[in-house]
Design an enzyme around this catalytic site. Structure first.
Site, mmCIF file in Angstrom:
data_model
loop_
_atom_site.group_PDB
_atom_site.id
_atom_site.type_symbol
_atom_site.label_atom_id
_atom_site.label_comp_id
_atom_site.label_asym_id
_atom_site.label_seq_id
_atom_site.Cartn_x
_atom_site.Cartn_y
_atom_site.Cartn_z
ATOM 1 N N TRP A 112 0.802 -1.222 0.000
ATOM 2 C CA TRP A 112 0.000 0.000 0.000
ATOM 3 C C TRP A 112 0.834 1.271 0.000
ATOM 4 C CZ3 TRP A 112 1.691 2.567 4.171
ATOM 5 C CH2 TRP A 112 2.162 1.821 5.248
ATOM 6 N N ASN A 113 2.132 1.167 0.339
ATOM 7 C CA ASN A 113 2.872 2.429 0.550
ATOM 8 C C ASN A 113 3.234 3.150 -0.753
ATOM 9 O OD1 ASN A 113 4.841 0.540 -0.070
ATOM 10 N ND2 ASN A 113 6.311 1.279 1.432
ATOM 11 N N LYS A 136 -1.944 -8.472 -7.571
ATOM 12 C CA LYS A 136 -2.759 -8.538 -6.348
ATOM 13 C C LYS A 136 -2.342 -7.342 -5.490
ATOM 14 C CE LYS A 136 -4.781 -9.713 -2.479
ATOM 15 N NZ LYS A 136 -4.725 -8.308 -1.976
ATOM 16 N N PRO A 137 -3.114 -6.237 -5.576
ATOM 17 C CA PRO A 137 -2.721 -5.053 -4.797
ATOM 18 C C PRO A 137 -3.095 -5.209 -3.326
ATOM 19 C CG PRO A 137 -4.753 -4.610 -6.008
ATOM 20 C CD PRO A 137 -4.345 -6.019 -6.358
ATOM 21 N N ALA A 138 -2.472 -4.404 -2.498
ATOM 22 C CA ALA A 138 -2.802 -4.413 -1.066
ATOM 23 C C ALA A 138 -4.281 -4.083 -0.884
ATOM 24 C CB ALA A 138 -1.946 -3.385 -0.333
ATOM 25 N N GLY A 189 6.683 -6.354 0.605
ATOM 26 C CA GLY A 189 5.918 -6.278 1.854
ATOM 27 C C GLY A 189 6.773 -6.744 3.020
ATOM 28 N N SER A 190 6.124 -7.252 4.042
ATOM 29 C CA SER A 190 6.862 -7.589 5.273
ATOM 30 C C SER A 190 7.670 -8.879 5.113
ATOM 31 C CB SER A 190 5.881 -7.758 6.428
ATOM 32 O OG SER A 190 5.139 -8.948 6.257
ATOM 33 N N GLU A 211 10.919 -8.331 -1.956
ATOM 34 C CA GLU A 211 11.457 -7.044 -1.480
ATOM 35 C C GLU A 211 10.803 -6.803 -0.135
ATOM 36 O OE1 GLU A 211 11.706 -3.651 -0.395
ATOM 37 O OE2 GLU A 211 10.641 -2.871 -2.149
ATOM 38 N N LEU A 212 11.573 -7.043 0.939
ATOM 39 C CA LEU A 212 10.969 -7.168 2.268
ATOM 40 C C LEU A 212 11.390 -6.020 3.195
ATOM 41 C CD1 LEU A 212 11.466 -11.048 2.472
ATOM 42 C CD2 LEU A 212 9.553 -9.759 1.511
ATOM 43 N N CYS A 245 10.229 1.210 2.765
ATOM 44 C CA CYS A 245 11.160 0.160 3.211
ATOM 45 C C CYS A 245 12.583 0.690 3.302
ATOM 46 C CB CYS A 245 11.147 -1.010 2.228
ATOM 47 S SG CYS A 245 9.534 -1.728 2.089
ATOM 48 N N GLU A 342 12.276 -1.875 12.685
ATOM 49 C CA GLU A 342 11.788 -0.945 11.671
ATOM 50 C C GLU A 342 10.621 -0.145 12.275
ATOM 51 O OE1 GLU A 342 10.196 -2.877 8.153
ATOM 52 O OE2 GLU A 342 10.889 -1.225 6.885
#
Ligand code: SIN
Length: 438
Positions: A112-113, A136-138, A189-190, A211-212, A245, A342
């Site tokens: 979402w960011n 698949k978007p947030a 994401g996370s 990409e976490l 991130c 974080e």
């Protein structure tokens, strides 16, 4: 969309991809280039959607729309450079070469960011390579994805090549990871969810880009140009209210300039305009949801209880709701969550250090390794430290490291693979070796 509908989407994507991959690279590039032009033409409309559903200030949202369009343009150009090799052979009667071919149907699971840019960074590369890309978007930001797709449809990118799968992340994620027809997943994401996707994708041996999380050190040496360091800190920490991130997360400031830097940073942070992002003058919007707000607030409160000092901010903003005050904290104990984890919010936590070797050890004492920042006027130190830091990207005397033309990604628990740059296209291609007997 539910699991049954997503299954049908995958089936249609398989059929559509067979046609899409048979276009020449130039034909695919032309469609992508037209999509990029549409995105630029509709920058303001896209930005409005982003600000309304995600909260970032409208100026940043416009910047994101242009950043997203940059990925589409870059990969339109890179599509024509998916070169193979000719290889000096091991035998005189055999010729060796390689070609690169699209991996097939892929899925982009996006956060979402950056609800436009993270789709563009993945889908641009995938489509350029000749893949179909199911997005698949947030759940917090589906409309930005739908807006992007609408512009793609207008320029002749088929809906079955770029379908948008909105819906429950667990249900749809499980379909995408388990389905053998989906040959690659790219996820931003996370680290926790990235690990789940990694595990769920194992039985079908998918290629993965992950990409976490990050925990970027921002190291200010006493020989830094302080004004420059402050500019970099403001950008690297407060973009998107600290919800990126690659945000500067752990500020390490050398003892000789610790007081001066922290006071000057606090003065700049006090001037940030917080509010409804749709207003032009606003620089900091709300956090994304209540969980994000509680996470930031509890980290700050715990650090204060453990002895940290607030120089400015420190709690909920007068705007109410999900607005958190831009905050500068000094002397957060090394053991506090604020100093270790974080933050993902508009909070700069500063810690003092004395020696170069000590700060490199402190910076590397994290399971994450995405971005790092070094502020110094000493070129030898800049080279030494940038090579010693365990991470995928380093900013030297800058807080702005993200661009479509260079590889973005991390090491350790920050993920796998690279996006952007020439490397970004390779993530969607398979290398086929051809041995020809003559
Ligand atoms: C991210 O937060 O994952 C992306 C940030 C960027 O592209 O700069």
């Amino acid at each position: 969309m539910d699991a049954k509908e997503l299954n049908e989407v995958i089936a249609r994507a398989v059929v559509a991809q067979a046609t899409w991959r048979s276009l020449t690279a130039g034909e695919r590039a032309a469609r992508l280039q037209a999509w990029q032009s549409k995105m630029i033409e509709h920058t303001d409309a896209l930005a409005e959607v982003v600000t309304l559903e995600q909260g970032k200030p409208i100026n940043e949202a416009r910047g994101e729309a242009v950043y997203a369009a940059g990925f589409i343009e870059w990969f339109a150009q890179e599509a024509r450079r998916a070169y193979g090799d000719t290889i000096p052979s091991h035998r005189s009667d055999i010729r060796l070469s390689t070609i690169k071919q699209p991996i097939g149907v892929v899925a982009a699971i996006t956060p979402w960011n950056f609800p436009l840019a993270m789709i563009a960074r993945k889908a641009g590369a995938a489509l350029a390579a000749g893949c179909a890309c199911i997005v698949k978007p947030a759940e917090q930001t589906p409309l930005s994805a739908v807006a992007l797709q609408r512009l793609a449809l207008e320029v002749g990118i088929p809906g079955d090549i770029l379908p948008i799968a909105t819906g429950d992340a667990v249900e749809l994620g499980s379909v995408l990871t388990n389905d053998d027809r989906v040959r690659k997943i790219s996820f931003t994401g996370s680290t926790e969810v990235g690990g789940l996707i990694y595990a769920q994708s194992a039985p079908t041996l998918k290629k993965l880009s992950l990409e976490l999380g990050g925990n970027a050190p921002f190291i200010v040496f006493s020989d830094a140009d302080i004004d420059r360091a402050l500019d970099a800190a403001m950008f690297a920490k407060f973009r998107n209210a600290g919800q990126t991130c690659v945000c500067a997360n752990r500020f390490f400031v050398q003892a000789e300039i610790y007081d001066e830097f922290s006071k000057k940073l606090a003065r700049r942070v006090e001037q940030l305009v917080v509010g409804d992002g749709i207003r032009e003058e606003v620089q900091i919007g709300p956090l994304i949801d209540q969980a994000a707000f509680s996470n930031v607030a509890s980290k700050v409160n715990e650090a204060v209880a453990e002895g940290a000092q607030i120089l400015t901010g420190g709690g909920p903003h007068a705007c109410g709701g999900l607005f958190f005050q831009p905050t500068v904290v000094v002397d957060a104990p090394a053991s506090s969550r604020l100093a270790r984890e974080e933050i993902f919010g508009p909070v700069a936590a500063l810690v003092k250090f004395s020696e170069e070797e000590e700060v490199v050890d402190m910076a590397n004492a994290s399971e994450f390794g995405l971005a790092s920042y070094i502020l110094t006027e000493n070129i030898r130190r800049a080279v030494r430290v940038s090579e010693a830091l365990e991470c995928g990207m380093v900013g030297i005397n800058t807080g702005a490291i993200s661009t479509e033309v260079a590889p973005f990604g991390g090491i350790k628990h920050s993920g796998l693979g690279r996006e952007g740059g020439w490397q970004g296209l390779d993530e969607y291609l398979e290398v086929k070796m051809i041995a020809t007997g003559i």
